[in-house]
Design a protein around this motif. Structure first.
Motif, PDB file in Angstrom:
ATOM      1  N   LEU A 133       0.871  -1.182   0.000  1.00  0.00           N
ATOM      2  CA  LEU A 133       0.000   0.000   0.000  1.00  0.00           C
ATOM      3  C   LEU A 133       0.903   1.225   0.000  1.00  0.00           C
ATOM      4  O   LEU A 133       2.029   1.158   0.487  1.00  0.00           O
ATOM      5  CB  LEU A 133      -0.860   0.052   1.266  1.00  0.00           C
ATOM      6  N   GLN A 139      -1.215   5.694   3.185  1.00  0.00           N
ATOM      7  CA  GLN A 139      -2.446   4.913   3.377  1.00  0.00           C
ATOM      8  C   GLN A 139      -2.246   3.845   4.458  1.00  0.00           C
ATOM      9  O   GLN A 139      -3.077   3.700   5.356  1.00  0.00           O
ATOM     10  CB  GLN A 139      -2.874   4.275   2.063  1.00  0.00           C
ATOM     11  N   PHE A 140      -1.145   3.096   4.378  1.00  0.00           N
ATOM     12  CA  PHE A 140      -0.884   2.066   5.378  1.00  0.00           C
ATOM     13  C   PHE A 140      -0.755   2.673   6.769  1.00  0.00           C
ATOM     14  O   PHE A 140      -1.357   2.190   7.727  1.00  0.00           O
ATOM     15  CB  PHE A 140       0.388   1.274   5.041  1.00  0.00           C
ATOM     16  N   CYS A 141       0.017   3.750   6.879  1.00  0.00           N
ATOM     17  CA  CYS A 141       0.258   4.356   8.185  1.00  0.00           C
ATOM     18  C   CYS A 141      -1.020   4.938   8.778  1.00  0.00           C
ATOM     19  O   CYS A 141      -1.245   4.854   9.987  1.00  0.00           O
ATOM     20  CB  CYS A 141       1.360   5.405   8.082  1.00  0.00           C
ATOM     21  N   GLU A 142      -1.871   5.505   7.945  1.00  0.00           N
ATOM     22  CA  GLU A 142      -3.157   6.032   8.436  1.00  0.00           C
ATOM     23  C   GLU A 142      -4.049   4.896   8.944  1.00  0.00           C
ATOM     24  O   GLU A 142      -4.650   4.996  10.021  1.00  0.00           O
ATOM     25  CB  GLU A 142      -3.857   6.820   7.323  1.00  0.00           C
ATOM     26  N   LEU A 143      -4.117   3.795   8.181  1.00  0.00           N
ATOM     27  CA  LEU A 143      -4.888   2.627   8.628  1.00  0.00           C
ATOM     28  C   LEU A 143      -4.342   2.094   9.946  1.00  0.00           C
ATOM     29  O   LEU A 143      -5.094   1.783  10.873  1.00  0.00           O
ATOM     30  CB  LEU A 143      -4.843   1.517   7.577  1.00  0.00           C
ATOM     31  N   LEU A 144      -3.021   1.994  10.023  1.00  0.00           N
ATOM     32  CA  LEU A 144      -2.380   1.495  11.237  1.00  0.00           C
ATOM     33  C   LEU A 144      -2.691   2.401  12.426  1.00  0.00           C
ATOM     34  O   LEU A 144      -3.048   1.928  13.502  1.00  0.00           O
ATOM     35  CB  LEU A 144      -0.868   1.384  11.021  1.00  0.00           C
ATOM     36  N   LYS A 145      -2.581   3.704  12.227  1.00  0.00           N
ATOM     37  CA  LYS A 145      -2.861   4.653  13.309  1.00  0.00           C
ATOM     38  C   LYS A 145      -4.289   4.504  13.815  1.00  0.00           C
ATOM     39  O   LYS A 145      -4.534   4.439  15.021  1.00  0.00           O
ATOM     40  CB  LYS A 145      -2.629   6.093  12.834  1.00  0.00           C
ATOM     41  N   ASN A 146      -5.239   4.435  12.894  1.00  0.00           N
ATOM     42  CA  ASN A 146      -6.648   4.313  13.282  1.00  0.00           C
ATOM     43  C   ASN A 146      -6.935   2.999  13.990  1.00  0.00           C
ATOM     44  O   ASN A 146      -7.623   2.977  15.014  1.00  0.00           O
ATOM     45  CB  ASN A 146      -7.554   4.454  12.058  1.00  0.00           C
ATOM     46  N   GLN A 147      -6.445   1.891  13.464  1.00  0.00           N
ATOM     47  CA  GLN A 147      -6.751   0.579  14.025  1.00  0.00           C
ATOM     48  C   GLN A 147      -6.041   0.317  15.344  1.00  0.00           C
ATOM     49  O   GLN A 147      -6.652  -0.206  16.271  1.00  0.00           O
ATOM     50  CB  GLN A 147      -6.409  -0.528  13.022  1.00  0.00           C
ATOM     51  N   THR A 148      -4.771   0.660  15.445  1.00  0.00           N
ATOM     52  CA  THR A 148      -4.058   0.357  16.689  1.00  0.00           C
ATOM     53  C   THR A 148      -4.565   1.200  17.847  1.00  0.00           C
ATOM     54  O   THR A 148      -4.704   0.699  18.954  1.00  0.00           O
ATOM     55  CB  THR A 148      -2.527   0.546  16.542  1.00  0.00           C
ATOM     56  N   CYS A 159       6.344   5.106  11.373  1.00  0.00           N
ATOM     57  CA  CYS A 159       5.756   4.180  10.411  1.00  0.00           C
ATOM     58  C   CYS A 159       6.452   4.386   9.067  1.00  0.00           C
ATOM     59  O   CYS A 159       6.376   5.469   8.490  1.00  0.00           O
ATOM     60  CB  CYS A 159       4.256   4.437  10.277  1.00  0.00           C
TER      61      CYS A 159
END
Length: 154
Positions: A93, A97-106, A117
């Motif tokens: 990704l 995009q990956f870092c934003e998903l990671l931030k939101n999910q973690t 990240c």
């Protein structure tokens, strides 16, 4: 018949070898203290092999993903439960995009906050900074030696 059989066996061996050569690889490790500590237990993994692992909490397996390309990542997280330093494979990704998903999910699931990240797209690109420093030094030394050799020739 023996010649045909030999060719088939040779072709099969070549395909197996080619498949193992073309697996995308990343470094993988995890630590609760630092990336340097993580590097002490670092190992190389074939990202395609990680597809066989099940996705936690989903009841599904990533083996259903077809034609997935991979990237490598290094991530540091911190929160009330401590710190985590992780290097591994991810589906490819864009970094943002990956870092934003990671931030939101973690943050939502664990309360951890992403501190660092990084995503890279070449094999084994998530190695230690010390390894990268040694590689840069080696390349610089070779370039300098080549330059000195050219100066002597002229």
């Amino acid at each position: 018949m023996d010649v045909k059989f030999g060719k088939v066996v040779s072709l099969a061996a070549l395909l197996v070898y080619a498949n193992s050569v073309h697996c995308f690889k990343c470094y993988r490790c995890s630590s609760t203290s630092s990336f340097e500590d993580c590097a002490q237990a670092i190992r190389t993994v074939n990202c395609e092999e990680l597809q066989e692992l099940s996705v936690p909490g989903s009841g599904t397996s990533t083996s259903s993903l077809q034609n997935v390309t991979f990237a490598c990542t290094s991530v540091s997280l911190a929160g009330t439960i401590g710190k985590r330093y992780i290097k591994t494979c991810i589906p490819s990704l864009p970094e943002a995009q990956f870092c934003e998903l990671l931030k939101n999910q973690t943050q939502l699931l664990t309360g951890l906050v992403v501190q660092e990240c990084n995503v890279c797209y070449r094999e084994l690109c998530n190695g230690s900074d010390q390894l990268n420093h040694v590689t840069k030094l080696l390349v610089s030394s070779v370039a300098l030696s080549a330059f000195m050799l050219l100066v002597k020739i002229k």
